[in-house]
Design an enzyme around this catalytic site. Structure first.
Site, PDB file in Angstrom:
ATOM      1  N   SER A   1     -28.562  16.781 -18.519  1.00 21.25           N
ATOM      2  CA  SER A   1     -28.669  16.801 -19.974  1.00 21.25           C
ATOM      3  C   SER A   1     -27.403  17.352 -20.595  1.00 21.25           C
ATOM      4  O   SER A   1     -26.494  17.804 -19.910  1.00 21.25           O
ATOM      5  CB  SER A   1     -29.869  17.642 -20.407  1.00 21.25           C
ATOM      6  OG  SER A   1     -29.523  19.017 -20.351  1.00 21.25           O
ATOM      7  N   LYS A   2     -27.392  17.319 -21.909  1.00 19.57           N
ATOM      8  CA  LYS A   2     -26.238  17.768 -22.674  1.00 19.57           C
ATOM      9  C   LYS A   2     -25.806  19.183 -22.328  1.00 19.57           C
ATOM     10  O   LYS A   2     -24.652  19.540 -22.516  1.00 19.57           O
ATOM     11  CB  LYS A   2     -26.582  17.725 -24.172  1.00 19.57           C
ATOM     12  CG  LYS A   2     -26.252  16.400 -24.808  1.00 19.57           C
ATOM     13  CD  LYS A   2     -26.482  16.471 -26.309  1.00 19.57           C
ATOM     14  CE  LYS A   2     -27.928  16.216 -26.643  1.00 19.57           C
ATOM     15  NZ  LYS A   2     -28.146  15.680 -27.977  1.00 19.57           N
ATOM     16  N   ARG A   3     -26.747  19.978 -21.865  1.00 23.12           N
ATOM     17  CA  ARG A   3     -26.410  21.360 -21.555  1.00 23.12           C
ATOM     18  C   ARG A   3     -25.374  21.442 -20.434  1.00 23.12           C
ATOM     19  O   ARG A   3     -24.610  22.382 -20.347  1.00 23.12           O
ATOM     20  CB  ARG A   3     -27.660  22.137 -21.120  1.00 23.12           C
ATOM     21  CG  ARG A   3     -28.591  22.483 -22.273  1.00 23.12           C
ATOM     22  CD  ARG A   3     -29.744  23.328 -21.793  1.00 23.12           C
ATOM     23  NE  ARG A   3     -30.469  22.670 -20.706  1.00 23.12           N
ATOM     24  CZ  ARG A   3     -30.546  23.146 -19.480  1.00 23.12           C
ATOM     25  NH1 ARG A   3     -29.975  24.270 -19.161  1.00 23.12           N
ATOM     26  NH2 ARG A   3     -31.233  22.487 -18.566  1.00 23.12           N
TER      27      ARG A   3
END
Length: 477
Positions: free
Chosen positions: A247-249
């Site tokens: 994910s973007k994290r």
RNA sequence: GGCCCCAUCGUCUAGCGGUUAGGACAUCGGCCUCUCACGCCGGUAACGCGGGUUCAAUUCCCGCUGGGGUCGCCA
């Protein structure tokens, strides 16, 4: 029979790098088999879907160079290709299912079910909430708000042979009476996908492994409709470096971000295809090579972890090699990045002359634009540290003399320049080391650049001499 | 927790009964050199554990452990 493959994005954002990989596997197989690649937009969730998102996804496909034979903008004989426009089709088929007793209206409210689900979770966080079947055997069908549920068989199991994972069997008891149509009349994923895959004559459904659990439900639906199911191929997951869902994290996950970082499209495709697929020891592929090499028998089962460094290297490999990124392609790809630096009217010929020198240094097109900057900016930006270190009092006369001696070199080629410069240096009792860095700073404004004489050739005689002399002036002060 | 699936260097992977377990990225040395790179040479580094099967298991089978997915009126 020519295979028909599809990619079915949900337009609720950008094109995710994992989605791009799924699409790529489908696209490659279609292209290698002379089959058809269909793009279908799964926009049944009205709340999350947007037209901007459709546009962003299609743009990403175009940038990646994956074209679709049927779908948005191109049409085709199996349309419409937006699920939101196919409601009547689903409605009719679901009514058939209800008439045959294979599905039923359920009047339980979402609120009630959610409440029950939460109660259960409160008591036992690990327990799975299962729809209690309240409406399963209800005989009346009042015209009140309802969802439609599938009447899942309680006995037996559903089995299929996955092209990647082999035989997979799931007990039907593990399946609940899943919802087919929600209260607002829109179909849910499993229903819409099944119907569309069948109506669009899809022969092979290839998708990420997180869909493996949807397959039995869809198979149950195929059986209920009396349809022949397509083949299925599930791909191992692309996980974050830590091993959880990407994910973007963790890293950039949208294709567009990689475009903006200056990765070449084939570099992106090349990295993601090697995720779960291999071809002996070969790692780097051009597009045509990839199409020819691709096959399901070489798709692995193990999940992989995303690695930025490796990704960057694959991208670089594509930029570095002219057989993978031609000079023309490189020039047109780097232009937007030069524009972004305010270098808006760079002459084509000069650009192409400069690129070979920076190719092996620039890891991205962003780097490339930076490396090309001083060729096209007059005067070149001067790095303070480089100036202080190399444009010294001692350097000034050398730069002047060098300009003087090079002013008559003919022809103005790297070899001729080098020969003349070395000859001059020898006479002065100097070596390259004694003037090269000063000359470099004078020419490029920086302490690192392609070889000196290559830079001179790109700049041309006039600018070379002017920059050397200007360097000498700067060195005096 | 139920169901499903997976398991080779830190990472991506090759391997499809007998290999000094190979490649690539990363990392660490070195060479090249007008700088930075590129390139080249070399090093460190892996078959999760336990049982079988077999003359022989990284490879086949079982168990364990570990990891992941999924269990929505999202897709």
């Amino acid at each position: 029979m020519k295979p028909r493959l599809r990619f079915a994005p949900s337009p609720s954002g950008y094109l995710h790098i994992g989605g791009a990989r799924t699409a790529l596997f489908n696209w490659l197989w279609a292209r290698s088999q002379g089959g058809t690649f269909v793009m279908r937009v799964e926009d049944t969730d009205q709340e999350r879907s947007s037209i901007e998102s459709v546009r962003a996804i299609l743009d990403a496909f175009r940038w990646l160079g994956m074209d679709w034979d049927e779908g948005p903008e191109v049409g085709g004989p199996h349309g419409p290709y937006f699920q939101s426009e196919r409601k009547p089709i689903y409605k009719e088929l679901v009514e058939g299912l209800i008439r045959e007793g294979k599905a039923y209206r359920c009047y339980c409210t979402k609120e009630e079910l959610d409440r029950q689900r939460e109660q259960l979770k409160a008591r036992n966080p690990k327990a799975a909430f299962v729809y209690p079947g309240t409406c399963r055997d209800r005989t009346d069908q009042p015209d009140l708000p309802h969802v439609v549920r599938f009447k899942t068989p309680r006995e037996g199991s559903t089995e299929f042979v996955d092209k990647v994972f082999g035989a997979i069997s799931t007990p039907n008891a593990a399946q609940q009476d899943f919802v087919l149509v929600r209260t607002d009349g829109y179909p849910l994923y499993n229903l819409a996908a099944t119907i569309d895959d069948h109506l669009m004559d899809i022969t092979l459904v290839a998708r990420a492994r997180d869909h493996i659990g949807n397959t039995p439900q869809q198979l149950l639906l195929y059986r209920a409709f009396g349809w022949e199911p397509p083949e299925f191929a599930h791909l191992p997951m692309m996980l974050s470096p830590q091993g959880d869902k990407l994910s973007k994290r963790h890293t950039a996950v949208s294709v567009q971000e990689y475009r903006d970082r200056g990765f070449p499209p084939m570099g992106v495709l090349n990295y993601i295809v090697r995720f779960g697929w291999s071809f002996g020891d070969q790692e780097i592929f051009g597009k045509q090579q990839l199409i020819e090499a691709f096959g399901w028998d070489r798709v692995g089962k193990g999940d992989g972890k995303f690695d930025d460094k490796k990704f960057a290297d694959v991208a670089f490999e594509h930029l570095k090699r002219e057989d993978l990124t031609s000079l023309d392609e490189y020039a047109s790809s780097v232009k937007p990045f030069l524009d972004a630096r305010g270098l808006t009217d760079v002459p084509e010929a000069a650009l192409k002359a400069a690129i070979p020198g920076i190719r092996e240094r620039a890891r991205t097109l962003v780097d490339a634009a930076n490396d090309l900057d001083y060729y096209f900016r007059e005067p070149p930006e001067l790095d303070d540290k480089a100036r202080q270190k190399f444009l010294t009092k001692e350097a000034a006369p050398r730069l002047e003399a060098l300009a003087e001696t090079l002013s008559t070199v003919e022809p103005f080629t790297a070899d001729a320049l080098e020969a003349r410069a070395k000859h001059w240096a020898e006479q002065q009792g100097l070596s390259m080391k004694d003037f090269a860095q000063a000359a470099r700073v004078a020419l490029s404004g920086r302490s690192a650049s392609p070889p000196l004489f290559d830079v001179m050739v790109v700049l041309g005689r006039e600018r070379t001499l002017a920059r050397l002399r200007r360097g000498a002036e700067l060195a005096k002060s």
